[in-house]
Design a protein around this motif. Structure first.
Motif, short mmCIF file in Angstrom:
data_model
loop_
_atom_site.label_atom_id
_atom_site.label_comp_id
_atom_site.label_asym_id
_atom_site.label_seq_id
_atom_site.Cartn_x
_atom_site.Cartn_y
_atom_site.Cartn_z
N ARG A 70 97.40 70.01 25.27
CA ARG A 70 96.29 70.73 25.90
C ARG A 70 94.97 70.19 25.35
O ARG A 70 94.76 70.13 24.15
CB ARG A 70 96.40 72.22 25.61
N ARG A 71 94.08 69.80 26.26
CA ARG A 71 92.74 69.37 25.89
C ARG A 71 91.86 70.61 25.84
O ARG A 71 91.79 71.35 26.81
CB ARG A 71 92.20 68.38 26.91
N VAL A 72 91.20 70.85 24.71
CA VAL A 72 90.34 72.03 24.55
C VAL A 72 88.88 71.56 24.55
O VAL A 72 88.46 70.85 23.66
CB VAL A 72 90.66 72.77 23.22
N GLU A 73 88.15 71.98 25.57
CA GLU A 73 86.76 71.57 25.69
C GLU A 73 85.78 72.70 25.41
O GLU A 73 84.60 72.44 25.18
CB GLU A 73 86.50 71.01 27.09
N VAL A 74 86.26 73.93 25.46
CA VAL A 74 85.40 75.08 25.21
C VAL A 74 85.99 75.86 24.03
O VAL A 74 87.03 76.48 24.17
CB VAL A 74 85.31 75.99 26.45
N PRO A 75 85.35 75.78 22.87
CA PRO A 75 85.89 76.49 21.71
C PRO A 75 85.70 77.99 21.83
O PRO A 75 84.59 78.48 21.79
CB PRO A 75 85.09 75.92 20.54
N GLU A 76 86.80 78.70 22.04
CA GLU A 76 86.76 80.16 22.16
C GLU A 76 87.85 80.75 21.29
O GLU A 76 88.95 80.21 21.20
CB GLU A 76 86.99 80.59 23.61
N GLY A 77 87.58 81.87 20.66
CA GLY A 77 88.59 82.57 19.87
C GLY A 77 89.17 81.70 18.78
O GLY A 77 88.47 81.10 17.98
N SER A 78 90.50 81.59 18.78
CA SER A 78 91.19 80.82 17.74
C SER A 78 91.01 79.32 17.93
O SER A 78 91.28 78.55 17.02
CB SER A 78 92.68 81.17 17.72
N ASP A 79 90.55 78.89 19.11
CA ASP A 79 90.33 77.47 19.36
C ASP A 79 89.19 76.89 18.53
O ASP A 79 89.09 75.68 18.39
CB ASP A 79 90.04 77.20 20.84
N THR A 80 88.30 77.75 17.98
CA THR A 80 87.17 77.23 17.20
C THR A 80 87.66 76.50 15.95
O THR A 80 86.96 75.62 15.45
CB THR A 80 86.20 78.34 16.80
N GLU A 81 88.83 76.83 15.45
CA GLU A 81 89.38 76.15 14.28
C GLU A 81 89.78 74.72 14.60
O GLU A 81 89.99 73.91 13.70
CB GLU A 81 90.58 76.91 13.74
N ALA A 82 89.88 74.38 15.87
CA ALA A 82 90.28 73.04 16.29
C ALA A 82 89.10 72.07 16.31
O ALA A 82 89.27 70.91 16.65
CB ALA A 82 90.93 73.10 17.67
N PHE A 83 87.92 72.54 15.93
CA PHE A 83 86.72 71.71 16.00
C PHE A 83 86.06 71.55 14.64
O PHE A 83 86.13 72.43 13.80
CB PHE A 83 85.70 72.32 16.97
N VAL A 84 85.39 70.41 14.48
CA VAL A 84 84.59 70.13 13.30
C VAL A 84 83.14 70.01 13.76
O VAL A 84 82.85 69.32 14.74
CB VAL A 84 85.03 68.80 12.64
N VAL A 85 82.24 70.72 13.08
CA VAL A 85 80.81 70.61 13.40
C VAL A 85 80.27 69.42 12.60
O VAL A 85 80.33 69.40 11.38
CB VAL A 85 80.06 71.90 13.04
N THR A 86 79.76 68.42 13.32
CA THR A 86 79.37 67.17 12.67
C THR A 86 77.91 67.10 12.25
O THR A 86 77.60 66.43 11.28
CB THR A 86 79.67 65.97 13.58
N GLU A 87 77.01 67.73 12.99
CA GLU A 87 75.59 67.59 12.68
C GLU A 87 74.76 68.59 13.47
O GLU A 87 75.29 69.33 14.28
CB GLU A 87 75.12 66.17 13.02
N GLY A 88 73.47 68.57 13.25
CA GLY A 88 72.54 69.35 14.04
C GLY A 88 72.20 70.71 13.46
O GLY A 88 72.73 71.12 12.44
N GLU A 89 71.26 71.37 14.16
CA GLU A 89 70.82 72.71 13.78
C GLU A 89 70.73 73.55 15.03
O GLU A 89 70.46 73.07 16.11
CB GLU A 89 69.44 72.63 13.11
N GLY A 90 70.95 74.84 14.87
CA GLY A 90 70.85 75.77 15.99
C GLY A 90 72.08 76.65 16.09
O GLY A 90 73.02 76.53 15.30
N GLU A 91 72.07 77.52 17.09
CA GLU A 91 73.14 78.50 17.27
C GLU A 91 74.18 78.05 18.30
O GLU A 91 75.29 78.54 18.30
CB GLU A 91 72.55 79.84 17.72
N ALA A 92 73.82 77.14 19.17
CA ALA A 92 74.73 76.69 20.23
C ALA A 92 75.40 75.38 19.81
O ALA A 92 75.00 74.75 18.83
CB ALA A 92 73.96 76.51 21.53
#
Length: 130
Positions: A70-92
């Protein structure tokens, strides 16, 4: 007792439980390696969205689905653990690369990448949903 069963299995031509266990584990490793490579290829194609033909994108989506990836393009709920935040500033977040999850095991195959951006609505600058 277990030794006696293994000896009986060997003499009857049946594979030993240890051999079967090793074969199953080897197959899982092979599948994990293949799924990882396929996810990397799809991530590259996803990043080139628009310049890659629709046939290639559709074919890759079909392969992912057939293999239970499954390709996850929208991090929602438990899917947020599948992503790494690489850079930037802000809430979005802006999606830099989707995450890939094995639907058979629930394990993460390839972590996605997000970039923080100003604003309150998540943005997606490229790619499509599989």
């Amino acid at each position: 007792m277990a030794r006696l069963q293994e000896s009986a299995a060997e003499s009857s031509g049946a594979p030993s439980p240890a051999a079967v266990r090793k074969a199953v584990l080897d197959e899982f490793k092979t599948r994990a390696t293949f799924a990882g490579r396929l996810a990397e290829i799809d991530a590259l194609l996803w990043a080139q969205s628009g310049s890659v033909g629709q046939t290639a994108e559709a074919t890759m989506a079909d392969h992912l689905a057939a293999l239970g990836i499954r390709r996850v393009e929208v991090p929602e709920g438990s899917d947020t653990e599948a992503f790494v935040v690489t850079e930037g500033e802000g809430e979005a977040f802006e999606l830099l690369r989707p995450a890939y999850v094995d639907t058979m095991t629930g394990k993460l195959i390839l972590a996605g990448q997000l970039k923080r951006v100003p604003g309150s609505i998540a943005q997606n600058t490229s790619g499509g949903e599989a």
